[in-house]
Design a protein around this motif. Structure first.
Motif, PDB file in Angstrom:
ATOM      1  N   ASN A 149       0.912  -1.095   0.431  1.00  0.00           N
ATOM      2  CA  ASN A 149       0.095   0.764   0.243  1.00  0.00           C
ATOM      3  C   ASN A 149       0.734   1.013  -0.056  1.00  0.00           C
ATOM      4  O   ASN A 149       1.292   1.195   0.794  1.00  0.00           O
ATOM      5  CB  ASN A 149      -0.595   0.286   0.662  1.00  0.00           C
ATOM      6  CG  ASN A 149      -1.665   1.095   1.226  1.00  0.00           C
ATOM      7  OD1 ASN A 149      -1.815   2.336   0.815  1.00  0.00           O
ATOM      8  ND2 ASN A 149      -2.761   1.342   2.608  1.00  0.00           N
ATOM      9  N   GLN A 150       1.024   1.955  -0.912  1.00  0.00           N
ATOM     10  CA  GLN A 150       2.096   2.464  -1.310  1.00  0.00           C
ATOM     11  C   GLN A 150       2.025   4.164  -0.521  1.00  0.00           C
ATOM     12  O   GLN A 150       2.682   4.571  -0.652  1.00  0.00           O
ATOM     13  CB  GLN A 150       2.329   3.225  -2.885  1.00  0.00           C
ATOM     14  CG  GLN A 150       2.431   2.332  -3.641  1.00  0.00           C
ATOM     15  CD  GLN A 150       4.444   1.650  -3.812  1.00  0.00           C
ATOM     16  OE1 GLN A 150       5.152   2.555  -2.991  1.00  0.00           O
ATOM     17  NE2 GLN A 150       4.716   0.806  -4.059  1.00  0.00           N
ATOM     18  N   ASN A 151       0.942   4.299  -0.038  1.00  0.00           N
ATOM     19  CA  ASN A 151       0.805   5.213   1.044  1.00  0.00           C
ATOM     20  C   ASN A 151       1.054   4.908   2.456  1.00  0.00           C
ATOM     21  O   ASN A 151       0.247   6.368   3.385  1.00  0.00           O
ATOM     22  CB  ASN A 151      -1.510   5.839   1.073  1.00  0.00           C
ATOM     23  CG  ASN A 151      -1.382   6.026  -0.442  1.00  0.00           C
ATOM     24  OD1 ASN A 151      -0.725   6.891  -1.008  1.00  0.00           O
ATOM     25  ND2 ASN A 151      -2.817   5.664  -1.162  1.00  0.00           N
ATOM     26  N   GLU A 152       0.686   4.090   2.911  1.00  0.00           N
ATOM     27  CA  GLU A 152       0.965   3.439   3.826  1.00  0.00           C
ATOM     28  C   GLU A 152       2.889   3.821   4.163  1.00  0.00           C
ATOM     29  O   GLU A 152       3.856   3.074   3.837  1.00  0.00           O
ATOM     30  CB  GLU A 152       1.247   2.558   4.375  1.00  0.00           C
ATOM     31  CG  GLU A 152      -0.736   2.187   4.270  1.00  0.00           C
ATOM     32  CD  GLU A 152      -1.090   2.912   5.540  1.00  0.00           C
ATOM     33  OE1 GLU A 152      -0.598   3.226   6.307  1.00  0.00           O
ATOM     34  OE2 GLU A 152      -2.574   3.597   5.604  1.00  0.00           O
TER      35      GLU A 152
END
Length: 254
Positions: free
Chosen positions: A148-151
């Protein structure tokens, strides 16, 4: 016709210290003086200021003539006295090998310079204006959950992680990545037997600015700090002692 500007050069003496990773001593550093180059134009400006009426263009012309003559002497295999400041001389550029070394075995030539006692005395009394300590340890900038690239710093067991920074490349048999549990104060637990090492076979990218690997499935759901240890210096150079980096706190979930 090109215009030449003659101006003085002002600078301070600063020294950069880097930890000597090739020494067994813990507090050993290699010092490098910051190079502030004084150009020929700077020198001519200073001479003209101290000697009114002397043409800077005439000084430049004579300096160029001297430079050409010195190079001509070197091309004729001569050592050259550089204005009483030292000797410019020719040496062999590298080692010579072979059972019967001859002319073709010479790897080439280079110029060396030996300062005169007068030149050495001129710098013996210099004082340092600024000392800079340069750390050669790895630096961790970001820790990204690639599932999850946003985490950032919220990681999942068995999923991918990407760490970016500098000097991260794992080099050396004892190099590696560990998830270190935290003590009651939020610091890394000093008992390294509690650390969990990332399997080297799961490291998919091992570069100076990027590490990519998978979070070990054996980790408990908790907070950790990631510890990176490596002997990487630059290129293929291997440090004598391990250099380490410790991340900010990361959270591992199922």
């Amino acid at each position: 016709m090109a215009t030449t500007t003659f101006k003085n050069a002002d600078s301070i003496l600063s020294v950069t210290l880097r930890k000597n990773q090739f020494s067994a001593e813990e507090n050993s550093f290699i010092g490098r003086v910051t190079r502030n180059t004084v150009t020929l134009e700077n020198l001519i400006a200073s001479i003209s200021k101290k000697n009114e009426g002397v043409s800077p263009y005439m000084i430049q012309h004579v300096a160029n003539l001297l430079g050409d003559e010195m190079l001509s002497a070197c091309q004729n295999a001569k050592a050259v006295d550089v204005l009483g400041l030292g000797t410019l001389y020719i040496s062999v550029a590298g080692s010579v090998s072979g059972e019967n070394p001859g002319e073709s075995s010479i790897p080439g030539f280079k110029l060396n310079f030996t300062p005169s006692s007068r030149a050495q005395e001129a710098v013996d009394s210099l004082k340092v204006d600024k000392v800079i300590i340069a750390d050669s340890s790895p630096v961790i900038d970001r820790i990204i959950n690639t599932f999850n690239q946003n985490e950032e710093r919220n990681l999942l067991k068995g999923k991918g992680v990407k760490i970016t920074g500098t000097k991260l490349k794992l080099l050396g048999d004892d190099a590696g990545i560990w998830f270190a549990p935290l003590d009651s104060e939020g610091n890394v637990n000093k008992d390294e037997t509690t650390w969990v090492q990332v399997g080297k076979e799961t490291v998919s990218s091992n570069k100076p600015k990027t590490l990519e690997f998978y979070v070990p499935d054996s980790l408990s759901e908790a907070n950790y700090k990631i510890v990176i240890r490596t002997r990487y210096c630059s290129g293929d150079k291997e440090l004598k002692a391990l250099a380490s980096a410790v991340s900010k706190t990361v959270t591992v979930a199922a």
